[in-house]
Design an enzyme around this catalytic site. Structure first.
Site, PDB file in Angstrom:
ATOM      1  N   TYR A  62       0.840  -1.194   0.000  1.00  0.00           N
ATOM      2  CA  TYR A  62       0.000   0.000   0.000  1.00  0.00           C
ATOM      3  C   TYR A  62       0.883   1.255   0.000  1.00  0.00           C
ATOM      4  O   TYR A  62       1.568   1.548   0.976  1.00  0.00           O
ATOM      5  CB  TYR A  62      -0.921   0.039   1.213  1.00  0.00           C
ATOM      6  CG  TYR A  62      -1.906  -1.103   1.310  1.00  0.00           C
ATOM      7  CD1 TYR A  62      -2.254  -1.860   0.197  1.00  0.00           C
ATOM      8  CD2 TYR A  62      -2.497  -1.429   2.527  1.00  0.00           C
ATOM      9  CE1 TYR A  62      -3.147  -2.902   0.289  1.00  0.00           C
ATOM     10  CE2 TYR A  62      -3.407  -2.467   2.630  1.00  0.00           C
ATOM     11  CZ  TYR A  62      -3.725  -3.209   1.513  1.00  0.00           C
ATOM     12  OH  TYR A  62      -4.623  -4.246   1.628  1.00  0.00           O
ATOM     13  N   ARG A 216     -16.096  -1.363  -1.548  1.00  0.00           N
ATOM     14  CA  ARG A 216     -15.173  -0.271  -1.901  1.00  0.00           C
ATOM     15  C   ARG A 216     -15.892   1.079  -1.873  1.00  0.00           C
ATOM     16  O   ARG A 216     -15.654   1.956  -2.703  1.00  0.00           O
ATOM     17  CB  ARG A 216     -14.505  -0.525  -3.251  1.00  0.00           C
ATOM     18  CG  ARG A 216     -13.758  -1.851  -3.311  1.00  0.00           C
ATOM     19  CD  ARG A 216     -12.969  -2.009  -4.586  1.00  0.00           C
ATOM     20  NE  ARG A 216     -12.414  -3.347  -4.692  1.00  0.00           N
ATOM     21  CZ  ARG A 216     -11.274  -3.755  -4.128  1.00  0.00           C
ATOM     22  NH1 ARG A 216     -10.588  -2.903  -3.397  1.00  0.00           N
ATOM     23  NH2 ARG A 216     -10.834  -4.983  -4.272  1.00  0.00           N
TER      24      ARG A 216
END
Length: 343
Positions: A62, A216
């Protein structure tokens, strides 16, 4: 500083105790959903831990390490307040698919090197839950998990996890070392894991950590069209978020919102309550890890713990998956569903 948890805990596999709702920190890296302010992100993390959301989820990939370094700023003062999960295995940026699916690595040497690099970025000497982020099909899963088990013996890792594995892969890994948790996408509109992976986890006593439990962000009802996505938002690459598909999928949000109206709850709270209901029905510890850049959303998500859905409401939410248009990944083999179909 020590927080006073307002949120209960639960026990995943291998006796790993965590807060019953976690925090997915991927949203705090700019390469995923666009630019973000690190100081604001750190404030949100502190707020989450203060509220009792102490199970924090990150990964080495990430932001190319940015996410772990950000979390290290929290850990510097509050390491004992949290249960820390991170991951290895993706050797490229998952938000950049222009060149195809990023490579994965699961060889023993890479596992050891990745763990040491994460420990250094995080500024800690132990990881509570270490996940294989994606399977490297070139390497027997027994080798990958064997190397992970060596990290437990060395005291660098406390518990092991797997992300987006098939039921067969889970069984093979669990035979090498106890697996505390499987982390895969699971939500009202992503239910493929219920076919084999979820039942196998329940059978083996492995906890389940749904990522993207709010689709999401889509299931919150805050997205009305593709124009709501920023230019650097990786959701633009996902089939479900294509303009035509996204419009059709709004019917799913409408169904969630209708039940929320019955309960006086937000769509996000309903979607999370559905996951808890599914876990209770299976006798499976389920700990979703929604992520948000705003403290108010953290509180909203935790409000799902106060909801109880009726059997009819659960059934109604179950049926919404039939209306979903588009696959959850641009590459079905990037997630467990694609590999399950080939078994």
């Amino acid at each position: 500083m020590t927080s006073t948890p307002a949120i209960p805990t639960t026990t995943l596999g291998d006796d790993l105790e965590v807060s019953v709702i976690g925090y997915g920190a991927m949203v705090l890296s700019p390469t995923v959903y666009g630019e973000v302010d690190d100081d604001a992100s750190l404030a949100t993390l502190h707020h989450a831990v203060d509220a009792g959301v102490t199970f924090l989820d990150t990964a080495d990939v990430y932001g190319a390490g940015h996410n772990e370094r950000l979390i290290s700023r929290l850990l510097a003062d509050r390491r004992d307040d949290v249960q820390l999960a991170t991951k290895f295995g993706i050797a490229g940026n998952p938000a950049d698919r222009a060149a195809g699916t990023p490579p994965t690595r699961g060889d023993a040497a890479y596992v050891r090197a990745a763990a040491d690099a994460s420990l250094e970025r995080l500024g800690t000497d132990v990881i509570d839950l270490y996940y294989m982020h994606r399977r490297d099909a070139r390497v027997p899963i027994e080798e990958t998990v064997g190397a992970m088990a060596e990290l437990v013996t060395a005291g660098k890792v406390r518990h092991l996890g797997l992300s987006e594995v098939t039921a067969t892969e889970l069984r093979a890994a669990h035979a090498v070392h106890p697996i505390a948790a499987v982390q895969s996408e699971w939500s009202v509109w992503s239910r493929d894991v219920e076919g084999s992976v979820v039942p196998t986890a329940a059978e083996l006593g492995v906890g389940f950590v749904p990522y993207s439990p709010l689709g999401r962000g889509f299931l919150t009802g805050t997205l009305a069209s593709g124009s709501d996505l920023g230019e650097r938002d990786f959701r633009r690459l996902l089939p479900r978020f294509g303009e035509a598909n996204l419009e059709a999928n709004l019917a799913v949000v409408d169904g969630i919102r209708a039940i929320g109206t019955e309960l006086g709850a937000t769509p996000a709270q309903v979607a999370l309550a559905w996951l808890y209901a599914k876990g209770r029905a299976l006798g499976l510890p389920v700990v979703p890890i929604p992520g948000s850049r705003r403290a108010a959303r953290v509180e909203e998500n935790a409000g799902a713990l106060r909801l109880t859905l009726t059997p009819d409401q659960v059934s109604g939410l179950d049926s919404l998956a039939d209306a979903v248009v588009g696959h959850r990944s641009e590459d079905p083999n990037w997630v467990s569903e694609g590999r399950e179909r080939t078994v």
